[in-house]
Write a protein that holds these residues in place. Structure first.
Motif, short mmCIF file in Angstrom:
data_model
loop_
_atom_site.label_atom_id
_atom_site.label_comp_id
_atom_site.label_asym_id
_atom_site.label_seq_id
_atom_site.Cartn_x
_atom_site.Cartn_y
_atom_site.Cartn_z
N VAL A 1 108.86 77.97 50.46
CA VAL A 1 108.42 76.57 50.19
C VAL A 1 107.01 76.54 49.65
O VAL A 1 106.67 75.92 48.86
CB VAL A 1 109.10 75.72 51.31
N ALA A 2 106.18 76.99 50.67
CA ALA A 2 104.84 76.85 50.27
C ALA A 2 104.46 77.74 48.84
O ALA A 2 103.85 77.09 48.34
CB ALA A 2 104.04 77.62 51.61
N GLY A 3 105.11 78.85 48.86
CA GLY A 3 104.71 79.39 47.43
C GLY A 3 105.18 78.57 46.24
O GLY A 3 104.29 78.85 45.20
N ALA B 1 98.83 80.31 50.03
CA ALA B 1 99.77 79.50 50.70
C ALA B 1 100.13 80.47 51.52
O ALA B 1 100.32 79.88 52.80
CB ALA B 1 100.64 79.26 49.71
N GLY B 2 100.50 81.89 51.33
CA GLY B 2 100.80 82.59 52.46
C GLY B 2 99.92 82.83 53.97
O GLY B 2 100.09 82.78 54.71
N LEU B 3 98.78 82.77 53.27
CA LEU B 3 97.56 83.10 54.21
C LEU B 3 97.50 81.67 55.24
O LEU B 3 97.42 81.52 56.35
CB LEU B 3 96.39 83.25 53.57
N GLY C 1 101.31 74.80 51.21
CA GLY C 1 101.42 74.83 49.56
C GLY C 1 100.75 73.99 48.97
O GLY C 1 100.03 74.45 47.95
N LEU C 2 100.43 72.72 49.30
CA LEU C 2 99.57 71.49 48.83
C LEU C 2 98.20 72.09 48.80
O LEU C 2 97.54 71.88 47.61
CB LEU C 2 99.92 70.15 49.42
N VAL C 3 97.74 72.49 49.85
CA VAL C 3 96.38 72.87 49.98
C VAL C 3 96.05 73.96 48.93
O VAL C 3 95.09 73.69 48.13
CB VAL C 3 95.94 73.33 51.25
#
Length: 528
Positions: free
Chosen positions: A264-266, A288-290, A318-320
């Protein structure tokens, strides 16, 4: 060593979020518990063949228990849901006594039944103030109402097997003052001060995993050229925009490996990074993964509910990362991709024949030396991002795949030894049928210098033909389909044939010479 007991069921909402696969759900808890140095004392887990929201007394079910010898959860009883609940009740008192006798330190509850199946063990946990962690809104509310010492509670919405397990064990570790780093794959998930997540960044792995998306792009491009299917050109444009999202999702998953949360973040980062092309998507996905790892651990330390932890870790990360690329890095990333394209086009424009020859001569040393997947494949994908096919992609097909096919075909037709035909046949079929497995030629190249040199010469000639016809194409597809995905069907066919035929002839000659060398000593012995 702290000992924990796992109780519960496959649940209602939990069933759709990992409960229908008890081995994976319980196995993830085991993995994280072992990482923290905890011991699983027992498991009482009822798994129904359907969500508990709709299951009835006659629903087929199974009871999972802990096999200490195997160190794994196993099915200890099967029957209807009512029979399985009755079986659990028969062992509930036993483990309640273990808690009262101080042989259990913590309790994990997932959609447990504190009023019936798990009643006695919950009573014992309340009496001994055993720390309890768990999920299942209704279940945990009932357990809390009984006066239990609950140190972590949450619903199941938005959680995964991994994030639940990490949340449980993190809560226990903090409660007991034990150092713990979650286990992700074969490595431990790092905290904010460790560089372990950076070690999971693998550009080559991200590109290789993203390759199917680029091949889909090439297929749509080819289909859009067929009369009557020109409407697919719009689909092609959509797919080009989607490639950064694909790259970002894979990058976030590989760096974080927190299952759906990292995906989702990706995806969020990728959507916001589309203006930066695939380089922007990769940067956004890695970021995003980090961030998923950092935010997940911080939220657990702050005792946020597991559902909220997942929402923050997946959504905010994901947003940041995506906004960072969207506002700051997208132009730079896009320009970097353009520079690669300009460099390739400049070399081809200067002398397409020379560019093809050099690429063909170098591509075998590159793949043998491990440079191909690290350097050439990313360039191929950057080319494909713009046009759907690639100059180096065409060289890959004619110089690697077709040359490997020619070498293996020669060893089918006239091998040095009959056993080599058996080795060569699968390699030839895979190269022709799927456009991959060039390594099939290695045994023949490394055992005969003439075959090795012939492979490089054949690749150079085939690459030169790519330049002559100014071909753009791709590998990793069936050989009969590859010309359809190129910008010059006839030219690609000629280039492919040149690589295959040249390597075939050279390998046949090399095999004949090798046979004569092996026969001559035998003939001299016979004459003597």
């Amino acid at each position: 060593m702290k000992r924990i007991v796992i109780i519960g069921s496959s649940g209602g909402n939990l069933y759709n979020l990992g409960g229908k696969d008890p081995q994976k759900l319980l196995g993830e808890i085991r993995t994280q518990a072992e990482s923290a140095g905890f011991e699983i004392a027992a498991i009482q887990f009822v798994a129904a063949q359907g969500s508990m929201d709709s299951a009835g007394k006659e629903t087929s079910s199974a009871v999972y228990s802990w096999d200490e010898a195997a160190g794994a959860p196993v099915i200890s009883f099967t029957g209807t849901l009512e029979e399985c609940n009755q079986h659990v009740r028969s062992t509930d008192e036993q483990w309640a006594d273990e808690l009262r006798n101080g042989r259990v330190d913590g309790l994990i509850s997932m959609s447990a039944d504190p009023n019936r199946a798990n009643e006695q063990i919950i009573k014992a946990a309340v009496e001994k103030k055993i720390p309890i962690v768990g999920t299942g809104g209704t279940s945990m509310a009932l357990i809390s109402a009984k006066g239990a010492h609950v140190i972590l509670t949450s619903g199941t919405t938005g959680t995964t097997n991994r994030t639940r397990a990490i949340s449980f064990v993190t809560a226990f570790a903090k409660h007991w003052g034990i150092s713990y780093r979650p286990m992700i794959g074969d490595t431990k998930l790092a905290g904010a001060v460790s560089d372990s997540p950076w070690k999971r960044i693998n550009i080559r792995g991200i590109m290789m995993s993203s390759l199917p998306g680029f091949i889909a792009l090439a297929l749509v491009l080819a289909l859009s050229k067929i009369p009557g299917l020109d409407m697919l050109s719009g689909v092609f444009d959509v797919l080009i925009k989607a490639l950064p999202v694909v790259i970002a999702a894979i990058a976030a998953k590989q760096v974080s490996d927190m299952e759906e949360v990292s995906v989702v973040a990706g995806v969020l980062a990728g959507v916001l990074s589309m203006d930066g092309g695939i380089i922007g998507g990769m940067i956004g996905g890695i970021g995003a993964g980090l961030l998923v790892n950092v935010l997940f651990r911080k939220c657990i330390e702050w005792k946020f509910p597991t559902t909220t932890v997942n929402i923050i870790a997946g959504g905010v990360s994901g947003l940041v990362a995506g906004l960072l690329v969207y506002y700051l890095l997208a132009p730079i990333a896009l320009q970097a991709g353009e520079w690669v394209k300009v460099l390739i086009e400049g070399a081809v424009s200067y002398s397409p024949i020379l560019a093809g020859l050099i690429a063909g001569l170098l591509i075998w040393p590159a793949i043998i030396g491990g440079v191909y997947h690290a350097a050439i494949l990313p360039i191929v994908l950057l080319e494909m991002e713009k046009t759907g096919n690639s100059f180096l992609g065409a060289v890959d097909m004619v110089g690697l795949v077709m040359v490997s096919a020619g070498i293996t075909l020669a060893n089918i037709i006239s091998p040095r030894d009959k056993s080599e035909a058996t080795v060569a046949t699968p390699g030839f079929l895979i190269n022709m049928g799927f456009g991959t497995f060039v390594e099939a030629a290695y045994p023949f190249m490394f055992s005969n210098k003439m075959v090795f040199a012939g492979a490089i010469v054949s690749s150079g000639i085939a690459g030169m033909m790519v330049g002559v016809f100014d071909v753009r194409g791709t590998a990793y597809v069936p050989s009969v389909m590859a010309p359809l995905l190129s910008n010059n069907m006839l030219g690609f066919i000629v280039a492919m044939a040149s690589g295959l035929i040249c390597s075939l002839i050279i390998t046949l000659i090399a095999n004949q010479i090798a046979k004569k060398k092996n026969v001559r000593p035998t003939e001299e012995n016979v004459s003597a």
